[in-house]
Design a protein around this motif. Structure first.
Motif, short mmCIF file in Angstrom:
data_model
loop_
_atom_site.label_atom_id
_atom_site.label_comp_id
_atom_site.label_asym_id
_atom_site.label_seq_id
_atom_site.Cartn_x
_atom_site.Cartn_y
_atom_site.Cartn_z
N PRO A 145 -49.98 59.78 44.80
CA PRO A 145 -49.84 60.11 44.77
C PRO A 145 -48.26 59.03 44.60
O PRO A 145 -48.02 58.41 45.08
CB PRO A 145 -49.87 60.66 46.35
N HIS A 146 -46.92 59.48 44.27
CA HIS A 146 -46.62 59.70 43.83
C HIS A 146 -45.10 60.72 43.79
O HIS A 146 -45.00 61.10 43.37
CB HIS A 146 -45.73 58.23 42.47
N THR A 147 -43.52 60.02 44.09
CA THR A 147 -42.40 61.02 43.58
C THR A 147 -41.20 60.74 43.10
O THR A 147 -41.59 59.21 42.79
CB THR A 147 -42.16 61.51 45.51
N CYS A 159 -39.26 56.86 43.58
CA CYS A 159 -40.65 57.40 44.66
C CYS A 159 -40.57 57.27 46.06
O CYS A 159 -40.60 55.99 46.39
CB CYS A 159 -41.93 56.01 44.00
N ILE A 203 -42.08 57.55 48.64
CA ILE A 203 -43.47 56.17 49.14
C ILE A 203 -43.60 55.26 48.93
O ILE A 203 -44.07 54.40 49.93
CB ILE A 203 -44.69 57.37 48.35
N HIS A 204 -42.81 55.28 47.44
CA HIS A 204 -42.94 53.50 47.40
C HIS A 204 -41.45 53.27 46.45
O HIS A 204 -41.41 53.54 45.48
CB HIS A 204 -43.81 53.04 46.19
N MET A 241 -40.27 51.73 43.77
CA MET A 241 -40.39 51.89 42.66
C MET A 241 -38.78 52.90 42.11
O MET A 241 -38.51 53.80 42.50
CB MET A 241 -41.75 53.02 42.73
CU CU Z 1 -45.08 56.04 44.62
#
Ligand code: CU
Length: 148
Positions: free
Chosen positions: A98-100, A134, A136-137, A140
């Protein structure tokens, strides 16, 4: 000399071979409507019970068009996109993770968590530079530049 009575068996064509019998399709088979199909009754090969992974829910949705951003391999592609004001940009997560799509700072991009295959559209109406990442990451990062 009288005509020899070699009576040729003329007239009447020789009997033909057994009338072509209709090919009976096997159970669960249908014959293709080919004229004169005398080939061997090709049985449709049954797929072996391969244990290969089933295809994903949908074919890889490679975004087409200039206003799409793919999220793949933990990166946004393209990382820098320029569009005109009024353009809707669509992000599509092609990763299994998953990403945002989340603006850095006060920006307007606030996608939900995009599961694999999910997409997020956003219509840019105001020119400017929109940096996002992102959530979450956070490594990115990418940018959308909106022109008049
Ligand atoms: Cu991500």
């Amino acid at each position: 000399m009288g005509a020899l009575g070699l009576v040729t068996a003329c007239g009447g064509s020789p009997p033909r071979g057994p009338a072509s019998r209709g090919i009976t399709p096997g159970a669960g088979q249908t014959l293709p409507g080919r004229p004169g199909g005398t080939g061997p009754a090709s049985s449709i090969p049954v797929m072996p019970n391969t244990a290969t992974a089933p295809p994903p829910r949908s074919a890889p949705a490679t975004p087409v068009g200039p206003n799409s951003v793919a999220i793949k391999n933990f990166a946004f592609h393209p990382a820098a996109l320029t569009v005109k004001a009024g353009t809707t940009v669509t992000w599509t997560n092609q990763d299994p993770e998953p990403h945002t799509v989340t603006s850095q700072g006060q920006g307007p991009l606030r996608s939900a968590t995009l599961a694999s295959g999910a997409s997020y559209p956003y219509k840019f109406t105001t020119p400017g530079t929109y940096k996002y990442q992102c959530s979450i990451h956070p490594f990115m990062t990418a940018t959308v530049t909106v022109t008049q």
